[in-house]
Design a protein around this motif. Structure first.
Motif, PDB file in Angstrom:
ATOM      1  N   ARG A   1      12.150  16.400  50.476  1.00 23.84           N
ATOM      2  CA  ARG A   1      11.876  15.326  49.515  1.00 23.84           C
ATOM      3  C   ARG A   1      13.023  14.332  49.397  1.00 23.84           C
ATOM      4  N   LEU A   2      14.055  14.472  50.218  1.00 26.47           N
ATOM      5  CA  LEU A   2      15.205  13.582  50.107  1.00 26.47           C
ATOM      6  C   LEU A   2      14.856  12.195  50.642  1.00 26.47           C
ATOM      7  N   PRO A   3      14.936  11.156  49.822  1.00 25.10           N
ATOM      8  CA  PRO A   3      14.583   9.813  50.295  1.00 25.10           C
ATOM      9  C   PRO A   3      15.634   9.270  51.257  1.00 25.10           C
ATOM     10  N   GLY A   4      15.161   8.785  52.398  1.00 27.59           N
ATOM     11  CA  GLY A   4      16.053   8.139  53.354  1.00 27.59           C
ATOM     12  C   GLY A   4      16.975   9.064  54.119  1.00 27.59           C
ATOM     13  N   ALA A   5      16.771  10.358  54.050  1.00 30.51           N
ATOM     14  CA  ALA A   5      17.666  11.293  54.735  1.00 30.51           C
ATOM     15  C   ALA A   5      17.462  11.219  56.246  1.00 30.51           C
ATOM     16  N   ARG A   6      18.588  11.313  56.963  1.00 30.70           N
ATOM     17  CA  ARG A   6      18.559  11.414  58.426  1.00 30.70           C
ATOM     18  C   ARG A   6      19.422  12.592  58.845  1.00 30.70           C
ATOM     19  N   VAL A   7      19.126  13.152  59.983  1.00 31.49           N
ATOM     20  CA  VAL A   7      19.809  14.357  60.429  1.00 31.49           C
ATOM     21  C   VAL A   7      20.639  14.052  61.677  1.00 31.49           C
ATOM     22  N   LEU A   8      21.838  14.603  61.726  1.00 34.43           N
ATOM     23  CA  LEU A   8      22.704  14.413  62.881  1.00 34.43           C
ATOM     24  C   LEU A   8      22.046  15.007  64.122  1.00 34.43           C
ATOM     25  N   ALA A   9      21.947  14.187  65.163  1.00 31.69           N
ATOM     26  CA  ALA A   9      21.374  14.629  66.432  1.00 31.69           C
ATOM     27  C   ALA A   9      22.298  14.189  67.565  1.00 31.69           C
ATOM     28  N   ILE A  10      22.639  15.119  68.424  1.00 35.85           N
ATOM     29  CA  ILE A  10      23.482  14.838  69.586  1.00 35.85           C
ATOM     30  C   ILE A  10      22.764  15.409  70.801  1.00 35.85           C
ATOM     31  N   GLY A  11      22.351  14.524  71.708  1.00 31.03           N
ATOM     32  CA  GLY A  11      21.633  14.973  72.881  1.00 31.03           C
ATOM     33  C   GLY A  11      20.343  15.701  72.549  1.00 31.03           C
ATOM     34  N   GLY A  12      19.703  15.298  71.452  1.00 26.24           N
ATOM     35  CA  GLY A  12      18.462  15.925  71.038  1.00 26.24           C
ATOM     36  C   GLY A  12      18.646  17.212  70.252  1.00 26.24           C
ATOM     37  N   GLN A  13      19.869  17.686  70.124  1.00 30.05           N
ATOM     38  CA  GLN A  13      20.144  18.920  69.393  1.00 30.05           C
ATOM     39  C   GLN A  13      20.482  18.609  67.942  1.00 30.05           C
ATOM     40  N   ARG A  14      19.999  19.469  67.001  1.00 28.94           N
ATOM     41  CA  ARG A  14      20.193  19.212  65.580  1.00 28.94           C
ATOM     42  C   ARG A  14      20.952  20.323  64.862  1.00 28.94           C
ATOM     43  N   GLY A  15      21.093  21.469  65.441  1.00 24.80           N
ATOM     44  CA  GLY A  15      21.869  22.557  64.855  1.00 24.80           C
ATOM     45  C   GLY A  15      23.032  22.884  65.758  1.00 24.80           C
ATOM     46  N   PHE A  16      24.227  23.058  65.177  1.00 27.53           N
ATOM     47  CA  PHE A  16      25.440  23.206  65.978  1.00 27.53           C
ATOM     48  C   PHE A  16      26.245  24.414  65.513  1.00 27.53           C
ATOM     49  N   GLY A  17      26.768  25.156  66.480  1.00 30.36           N
ATOM     50  CA  GLY A  17      27.508  26.366  66.174  1.00 30.36           C
ATOM     51  C   GLY A  17      28.934  26.086  65.723  1.00 30.36           C
ATOM     52  N   TYR A  18      29.340  26.760  64.656  1.00 33.90           N
ATOM     53  CA  TYR A  18      30.694  26.669  64.127  1.00 33.90           C
ATOM     54  C   TYR A  18      31.302  28.077  64.153  1.00 33.90           C
ATOM     55  N   ASP A  19      32.508  28.186  64.661  1.00 32.07           N
ATOM     56  CA  ASP A  19      33.223  29.462  64.667  1.00 32.07           C
ATOM     57  C   ASP A  19      34.622  29.198  64.131  1.00 32.07           C
ATOM     58  N   SER A  20      34.973  29.841  63.036  1.00 30.96           N
ATOM     59  CA  SER A  20      36.262  29.576  62.390  1.00 30.96           C
ATOM     60  C   SER A  20      37.054  30.859  62.228  1.00 30.96           C
ATOM     61  N   VAL A  21      38.369  30.720  62.339  1.00 34.29           N
ATOM     62  CA  VAL A  21      39.305  31.805  62.030  1.00 34.29           C
ATOM     63  C   VAL A  21      40.220  31.305  60.925  1.00 34.29           C
ATOM     64  N   TYR A  22      40.195  31.990  59.783  1.00 30.59           N
ATOM     65  CA  TYR A  22      41.059  31.631  58.663  1.00 30.59           C
ATOM     66  C   TYR A  22      42.365  32.396  58.767  1.00 30.59           C
ATOM     67  N   VAL A  23      43.466  31.704  58.511  1.00 31.74           N
ATOM     68  CA  VAL A  23      44.779  32.341  58.515  1.00 31.74           C
ATOM     69  C   VAL A  23      45.383  32.237  57.118  1.00 31.74           C
ATOM     70  N   ASP A  24      46.225  33.195  56.802  1.00 33.82           N
ATOM     71  CA  ASP A  24      46.872  33.242  55.499  1.00 33.82           C
ATOM     72  C   ASP A  24      48.182  33.996  55.684  1.00 33.82           C
ATOM     73  N   THR A  25      48.980  34.043  54.641  1.00 38.14           N
ATOM     74  CA  THR A  25      50.192  34.851  54.699  1.00 38.14           C
ATOM     75  C   THR A  25      49.799  36.330  54.698  1.00 38.14           C
ATOM     76  N   PRO A  26      50.695  37.220  55.143  1.00 38.03           N
ATOM     77  CA  PRO A  26      50.367  38.652  55.087  1.00 38.03           C
ATOM     78  C   PRO A  26      50.008  39.128  53.684  1.00 38.03           C
ATOM     79  N   GLY A  27      50.556  38.486  52.653  1.00 42.09           N
ATOM     80  CA  GLY A  27      50.223  38.829  51.273  1.00 42.09           C
ATOM     81  C   GLY A  27      49.033  38.073  50.716  1.00 42.09           C
ATOM     82  N   LEU A  28      48.348  37.290  51.564  1.00 45.50           N
ATOM     83  CA  LEU A  28      47.143  36.545  51.180  1.00 45.50           C
ATOM     84  C   LEU A  28      47.413  35.557  50.038  1.00 45.50           C
ATOM     85  N   ALA A  29      48.472  34.760  50.192  1.00 42.35           N
ATOM     86  CA  ALA A  29      48.824  33.794  49.151  1.00 42.35           C
ATOM     87  C   ALA A  29      47.692  32.812  48.893  1.00 42.35           C
ATOM     88  N   GLY A  30      47.068  32.295  49.959  1.00 43.06           N
ATOM     89  CA  GLY A  30      45.990  31.332  49.781  1.00 43.06           C
ATOM     90  C   GLY A  30      44.793  31.932  49.074  1.00 43.06           C
TER      91      GLY A  30
END
Length: 250
Positions: free
Chosen positions: A47-76
């Motif tokens: 129902r979103l008016p005027g919404a468009r979706v990111l498309a690259i080469g016809g593809q609309r869903g993209f894989g994300y893989d992240s590694v979070y780093v922190d101090t050994p004591g997990l300060a963050g």
């Protein structure tokens, strides 16, 4: 992602990456996150008016893989768990379809806005200098090593709505360095990214009875995988949406 949500997203007109970035880069923004069943998300996004979706080469869903780093004591982690204004997250994010990798630092700006800065991740020493510089400018004195503490992977679909963005993250899985896995089952994370004012997507979500949830892919995931850590900040999300067990991989 269910067939209903997939069909809704497939029907939206496309937008290029260049136009998306040029219209709504939003490296400083207010984020609001919602954890929803996929079909509930589809009922609003369709129902979103005027919404468009990111498309690259016809593809609309993209894989994300992240590694979070922190101090050994997990300060963050502990700064986030206690709701401190001066808090941070550091991650290396890989866009698996494009093969690009970036080191990203998130800090808090005025009025609770999220500020994201990033640098290409192929120069390890340069990336660490970049991280230290960003944190010092944000008033955070981080000393010592940064070590991998959490990984995530998911598929993201990005919508452009006026000058706001809406992202839909499906098939989210958290992983610990020891091999523990925790999936977010039968839920997607819908995130609105806008200026200080709520977006049209937020207003439609509110009218449908959905309210923002406290979920941080880093904080919530780490608390779920390690029950000994403080979790009060994410208690409602953990009890409503997350499984209570992990699986070990070899």
């Amino acid at each position: 992602m269910t067939p209903v949500l997939t069909a809704v997203l497939a029907e939206l007109p496309p937008v290029s990456l260049e136009e998306l970035v040029g219209t709504a880069a939003l490296l400083t923004r207010v984020d609001r996150k919602y954890v929803l069943p996929p079909d509930a998300a589809a009922a609003v996004l369709g129902r979103l008016p005027g919404a468009r979706v990111l498309a690259i080469g016809g593809q609309r869903g993209f894989g994300y893989d992240s590694v979070y780093v922190d101090t050994p004591g997990l300060a963050g982690f502990h700064l986030a768990a206690r709701g401190r204004r001066r808090r941070f997250k550091v991650r290396q994010r890989t866009y698996t379809d494009a093969g690009e990798s970036w080191v990203e630092v998130k800090t808090r700006g005025p009025r609770g806005a999220t500020v994201k800065e990033r640098v290409a991740g192929d120069d390890v020493a340069g990336a660490r200098r970049f991280v230290d510089d960003v944190l010092v400018r944000s008033g955070i004195d981080l000393l010592g090593d940064l070590v991998p503490v959490l990984g995530t992977r998911y598929t993201r679909t990005t919508l452009l709505l006026d000058t706001a963005r809406v992202t839909v993250d499906a098939d989210l899985v958290w992983r610990s360095p020891s091999g523990g896995l925790l999936p977010l089952v039968d839920r997607v994370v819908v995130e609105t990214k806008s200026g200080s004012a709520p977006s049209t997507a937020d207003r439609l979500l509110w009218r449908a009875g959905h309210r923002p949830a406290r979920i941080s892919k880093y904080g919530t995931g780490l608390a779920a995988l390690h029950p000994e850590l403080p979790r009060n900040r994410w208690h409602a999300t953990l009890t409503r949406h997350l499984a209570t067990h992990t699986t070990e991989t070899s």
